[in-house]
Design a protein around this motif. Structure first.
Motif, PDB file in Angstrom:
ATOM      1  N   CYS A 205       0.816  -1.209   0.000  1.00  0.00           N
ATOM      2  CA  CYS A 205       0.000   0.000   0.000  1.00  0.00           C
ATOM      3  C   CYS A 205       0.853   1.264   0.000  1.00  0.00           C
ATOM      4  CB  CYS A 205      -0.964   0.003   1.181  1.00  0.00           C
ATOM      5  SG  CYS A 205      -0.198  -0.243   2.794  1.00  0.00           S
ATOM      6  N   CYS A 206       2.177   1.125   0.057  1.00  0.00           N
ATOM      7  CA  CYS A 206       3.083   2.277  -0.027  1.00  0.00           C
ATOM      8  C   CYS A 206       3.527   2.533  -1.470  1.00  0.00           C
ATOM      9  CB  CYS A 206       4.319   2.043   0.842  1.00  0.00           C
ATOM     10  SG  CYS A 206       3.952   1.660   2.551  1.00  0.00           S
ATOM     11  N   ILE A 207       2.911   1.828  -2.421  1.00  0.00           N
ATOM     12  CA  ILE A 207       3.246   1.981  -3.832  1.00  0.00           C
ATOM     13  C   ILE A 207       1.973   2.335  -4.600  1.00  0.00           C
ATOM     14  CG2 ILE A 207       4.183   0.885  -5.904  1.00  0.00           C
ATOM     15  CD1 ILE A 207       5.696  -1.046  -4.078  1.00  0.00           C
ATOM     16  N   GLY A 208       2.019   3.457  -5.338  1.00  0.00           N
ATOM     17  CA  GLY A 208       0.915   3.808  -6.221  1.00  0.00           C
ATOM     18  C   GLY A 208      -0.240   4.546  -5.574  1.00  0.00           C
ATOM     19  N   TRP A 209      -0.172   4.815  -4.277  1.00  0.00           N
ATOM     20  CA  TRP A 209      -1.245   5.517  -3.584  1.00  0.00           C
ATOM     21  C   TRP A 209      -0.749   6.895  -3.146  1.00  0.00           C
ATOM     22  CZ3 TRP A 209      -6.014   3.021  -2.145  1.00  0.00           C
ATOM     23  CH2 TRP A 209      -6.071   1.665  -2.487  1.00  0.00           C
ATOM     24  N   GLU A 210      -1.573   7.930  -3.360  1.00  0.00           N
ATOM     25  CA  GLU A 210      -1.221   9.245  -2.838  1.00  0.00           C
ATOM     26  C   GLU A 210      -1.346   9.209  -1.318  1.00  0.00           C
ATOM     27  OE1 GLU A 210      -3.274  13.542  -2.931  1.00  0.00           O
ATOM     28  OE2 GLU A 210      -2.457  12.901  -4.869  1.00  0.00           O
ATOM     29  N   ILE A 211      -0.329   9.681  -0.626  1.00  0.00           N
ATOM     30  CA  ILE A 211      -0.290   9.582   0.836  1.00  0.00           C
ATOM     31  C   ILE A 211      -0.389  10.983   1.426  1.00  0.00           C
ATOM     32  CG2 ILE A 211       1.010   8.703   2.808  1.00  0.00           C
ATOM     33  CD1 ILE A 211       2.516   6.873   0.788  1.00  0.00           C
ATOM     34  N   ASP A 212      -1.603  11.399   1.735  1.00  0.00           N
ATOM     35  CA  ASP A 212      -1.819  12.710   2.344  1.00  0.00           C
ATOM     36  C   ASP A 212      -1.441  12.665   3.823  1.00  0.00           C
ATOM     37  OD1 ASP A 212      -2.773  13.685  -0.041  1.00  0.00           O
ATOM     38  OD2 ASP A 212      -4.879  13.350   0.455  1.00  0.00           O
ATOM     39  N   ILE A 213      -0.998  13.795   4.334  1.00  0.00           N
ATOM     40  CA  ILE A 213      -0.534  13.883   5.721  1.00  0.00           C
ATOM     41  C   ILE A 213      -1.480  14.782   6.503  1.00  0.00           C
ATOM     42  CG2 ILE A 213       1.396  14.518   7.221  1.00  0.00           C
ATOM     43  CD1 ILE A 213       3.155  14.180   4.622  1.00  0.00           C
ATOM     44  N   ASP A 214      -2.072  14.230   7.550  1.00  0.00           N
ATOM     45  CA  ASP A 214      -3.029  14.967   8.359  1.00  0.00           C
ATOM     46  C   ASP A 214      -2.327  16.061   9.164  1.00  0.00           C
ATOM     47  OD1 ASP A 214      -2.661  13.595  11.344  1.00  0.00           O
ATOM     48  OD2 ASP A 214      -2.222  12.259   9.664  1.00  0.00           O
ATOM     49  N   GLU A 215      -3.121  16.981   9.679  1.00  0.00           N
ATOM     50  CA  GLU A 215      -2.585  18.170  10.351  1.00  0.00           C
ATOM     51  C   GLU A 215      -1.737  17.817  11.573  1.00  0.00           C
ATOM     52  OE1 GLU A 215      -4.413  22.180  12.487  1.00  0.00           O
ATOM     53  OE2 GLU A 215      -5.544  21.167  10.898  1.00  0.00           O
ATOM     54  N   ASP A 216      -2.223  16.903  12.390  1.00  0.00           N
ATOM     55  CA  ASP A 216      -1.488  16.559  13.614  1.00  0.00           C
ATOM     56  C   ASP A 216      -0.138  15.921  13.298  1.00  0.00           C
ATOM     57  OD1 ASP A 216      -3.500  17.537  15.177  1.00  0.00           O
ATOM     58  OD2 ASP A 216      -4.419  15.593  15.600  1.00  0.00           O
ATOM     59  N   THR A 217      -0.121  15.034  12.288  1.00  0.00           N
ATOM     60  CA  THR A 217       1.139  14.372  11.930  1.00  0.00           C
ATOM     61  C   THR A 217       2.097  15.368  11.298  1.00  0.00           C
ATOM     62  OG1 THR A 217      -0.082  12.314  11.562  1.00  0.00           O
ATOM     63  CG2 THR A 217       2.164  12.421  10.719  1.00  0.00           C
ATOM     64  N   MET A 218       1.574  16.325  10.521  1.00  0.00           N
ATOM     65  CA  MET A 218       2.420  17.344   9.925  1.00  0.00           C
ATOM     66  C   MET A 218       3.092  18.170  11.016  1.00  0.00           C
ATOM     67  SD  MET A 218       3.401  18.273   6.899  1.00  0.00           S
ATOM     68  CE  MET A 218       5.044  18.850   7.300  1.00  0.00           C
ATOM     69  N   ALA A 219       2.350  18.469  12.089  1.00  0.00           N
ATOM     70  CA  ALA A 219       2.930  19.212  13.213  1.00  0.00           C
ATOM     71  C   ALA A 219       4.034  18.397  13.878  1.00  0.00           C
ATOM     72  CB  ALA A 219       1.843  19.555  14.228  1.00  0.00           C
ATOM     73  N   LEU A 220       3.831  17.083  13.971  1.00  0.00           N
ATOM     74  CA  LEU A 220       4.864  16.214  14.540  1.00  0.00           C
ATOM     75  C   LEU A 220       6.112  16.230  13.673  1.00  0.00           C
ATOM     76  CD1 LEU A 220       5.881  13.916  16.424  1.00  0.00           C
ATOM     77  CD2 LEU A 220       4.721  12.309  14.871  1.00  0.00           C
ATOM     78  N   TYR A 221       5.932  16.118  12.346  1.00  0.00           N
ATOM     79  CA  TYR A 221       7.078  16.118  11.438  1.00  0.00           C
ATOM     80  C   TYR A 221       7.836  17.449  11.490  1.00  0.00           C
ATOM     81  CZ  TYR A 221       5.166  11.820   9.352  1.00  0.00           C
ATOM     82  OH  TYR A 221       4.690  10.553   9.135  1.00  0.00           O
ATOM     83  N   ASP A 222       7.096  18.545  11.628  1.00  0.00           N
ATOM     84  CA  ASP A 222       7.742  19.859  11.717  1.00  0.00           C
ATOM     85  C   ASP A 222       8.601  19.981  12.974  1.00  0.00           C
ATOM     86  OD1 ASP A 222       6.781  20.876   9.340  1.00  0.00           O
ATOM     87  OD2 ASP A 222       4.975  21.740  10.243  1.00  0.00           O
ATOM     88  N   ALA A 223       8.219  19.257  14.021  1.00  0.00           N
ATOM     89  CA  ALA A 223       8.928  19.364  15.296  1.00  0.00           C
ATOM     90  C   ALA A 223      10.085  18.369  15.430  1.00  0.00           C
ATOM     91  CB  ALA A 223       7.948  19.157  16.450  1.00  0.00           C
ATOM     92  N   LEU A 224      10.138  17.386  14.540  1.00  0.00           N
ATOM     93  CA  LEU A 224      11.192  16.373  14.633  1.00  0.00           C
ATOM     94  C   LEU A 224      12.557  16.964  14.308  1.00  0.00           C
ATOM     95  CD1 LEU A 224       9.550  13.282  12.864  1.00  0.00           C
ATOM     96  CD2 LEU A 224      10.071  13.505  15.301  1.00  0.00           C
ATOM     97  N   GLU A 225      13.582  16.325  14.851  1.00  0.00           N
ATOM     98  CA  GLU A 225      14.960  16.726  14.546  1.00  0.00           C
ATOM     99  C   GLU A 225      15.758  15.503  14.123  1.00  0.00           C
ATOM    100  OE1 GLU A 225      16.554  18.637  17.976  1.00  0.00           O
ATOM    101  OE2 GLU A 225      15.215  20.379  17.854  1.00  0.00           O
ATOM    102  N   GLY A 226      16.838  15.770  13.356  1.00  0.00           N
ATOM    103  CA  GLY A 226      17.708  14.696  12.932  1.00  0.00           C
ATOM    104  C   GLY A 226      17.599  14.406  11.445  1.00  0.00           C
ATOM    105  N   PRO A 227      18.463  13.526  10.931  1.00  0.00           N
ATOM    106  CA  PRO A 227      18.518  13.221   9.493  1.00  0.00           C
ATOM    107  C   PRO A 227      17.189  12.726   8.924  1.00  0.00           C
ATOM    108  CG  PRO A 227      20.446  12.349  10.624  1.00  0.00           C
ATOM    109  CD  PRO A 227      19.507  12.819  11.685  1.00  0.00           C
ATOM    110  N   LEU A 228      16.510  11.823   9.643  1.00  0.00           N
ATOM    111  CA  LEU A 228      15.234  11.324   9.125  1.00  0.00           C
ATOM    112  C   LEU A 228      14.212  12.443   9.071  1.00  0.00           C
ATOM    113  CD1 LEU A 228      13.493   9.026   8.093  1.00  0.00           C
ATOM    114  CD2 LEU A 228      12.902   8.470  10.467  1.00  0.00           C
TER     115      LEU A 228
END
Length: 285
Positions: free
Chosen positions: A23-46
């Protein structure tokens, strides 16, 4: 809000790198607001890689040329899960293949057939489909009517064909469709995978209803119909009947049970996971 599940729900396990249709191939993967806030706050290479691979007014991951999620590694596993755990997934990844029916005071959550592991689990489950509704459930007439439909489809003294015909008669529909017309109709819908076009051509080679009487496929068609009833009953019985017919005709031309499971998976992916396609099928009735 209370959430209820089918009896087989807890048996489901993602098969991850063993999945042939990731399911990680060929599907558009939208990112919800809460997860986007988490990604914005993460640190490091990943964290840097995550942010570099997100775009759009509605944030979503940038797929590569092979339409793979940038975090699907060569082992078929998710780098985000491997490093951060599944709590760092966006909602669409965390919830797939689950779907929900929302009612006034509770939610029904099921597993979608577009996932090959879910399809195998559902269509080989020998225990009759059941779901325990909360005592406070509103719209009693709707659920009572649905229960009667489940009862018809779970009457194992009859063949799957007889059950589907009885169900069709109850709602004034004939369980008999033109394969040629259905082929033209389904080919007119949006298609995601060329393999689905090849599967649809089996409609033109199929005829008759013997497939629904095969002893080894009684559970298969019972659970298939119950799944569609569970997911789509609010829109009437037509979607269930035509979907079972189309898949029965395609399956009658399949060489193995594995091919049948794949036909079901494709149907769900192509029809149920495209809102416009689902709407058009329901408008047939």
């Amino acid at each position: 809000m209370k959430e209820v599940f089918p009896n087989y729900y807890e048996k489901f396990t993602c098969i991850a790198d063993q999945c042939k249709h990731n399911c990680c191939i060929g599907w558009e993967i939208d990112i919800d607001e809460d997860t986007m806030a988490l990604y914005d706050a993460l640190e490091g290479p990943l964290a840097d890689k995550i942010r570099k691979n997100i775009t759009g007014e509605t944030p979503h991951f940038i797929l590569d040329d092979a339409e793979r999620c940038p975090f699907l590694n060569q082992r078929g596993l998710c780098d985000i899960i491997c490093e951060l755990g599944d709590g760092a997934l966006c909602d669409i990844c965390y919830l797939h293949p689950r779907f929900s029916n929302f009612y006034e005071d509770f939610t029904e959550t099921g597993l979608g057939l577009a996932c090959e592991a879910a399809a195998r689990l559902i269509l080989t489950e020998t225990e009759r489909f059941s779901i325990a509704l909360p005592a406070s459930a509103q719209n009693e007439a709707f659920f009572a009517e649905r229960a009667k439909v489940f009862e018809i489809m779970q009457d194992r003294s009859l063949s799957a064909l007889a059950r589907l015909e009885k169900l069709a008669e109850k709602y004034g529909v004939a369980f008999l469709f033109s394969n040629e017309k259905l082929y033209d109709f389904y080919m007119s819908l949006e298609r995601l995978d060329k393999s689905w076009e090849a599967a649809l051509t089996k409609l033109t080679a199929a005829s008759g209803t013997d497939i629904f009487k095969r002893e080894d496929l009684q559970i298969f068609f019972e659970q298939l119909a119950c799944y569609f009833i569970f997911r789509h009953f609010e829109s009437g019985i037509g979607f269930t009947l035509v979907s079972c017919w189309v898949l029965g005709q395609i399956c009658s031309q399949c060489e193995s049970f594995e091919d049948m499971l794949e036909a079901v998976r494709m149907y769900s992916s192509e029809i149920e996971y495209c809102e416009e396609n689902t709407r058009k099928v329901k408008l047939l009735f």
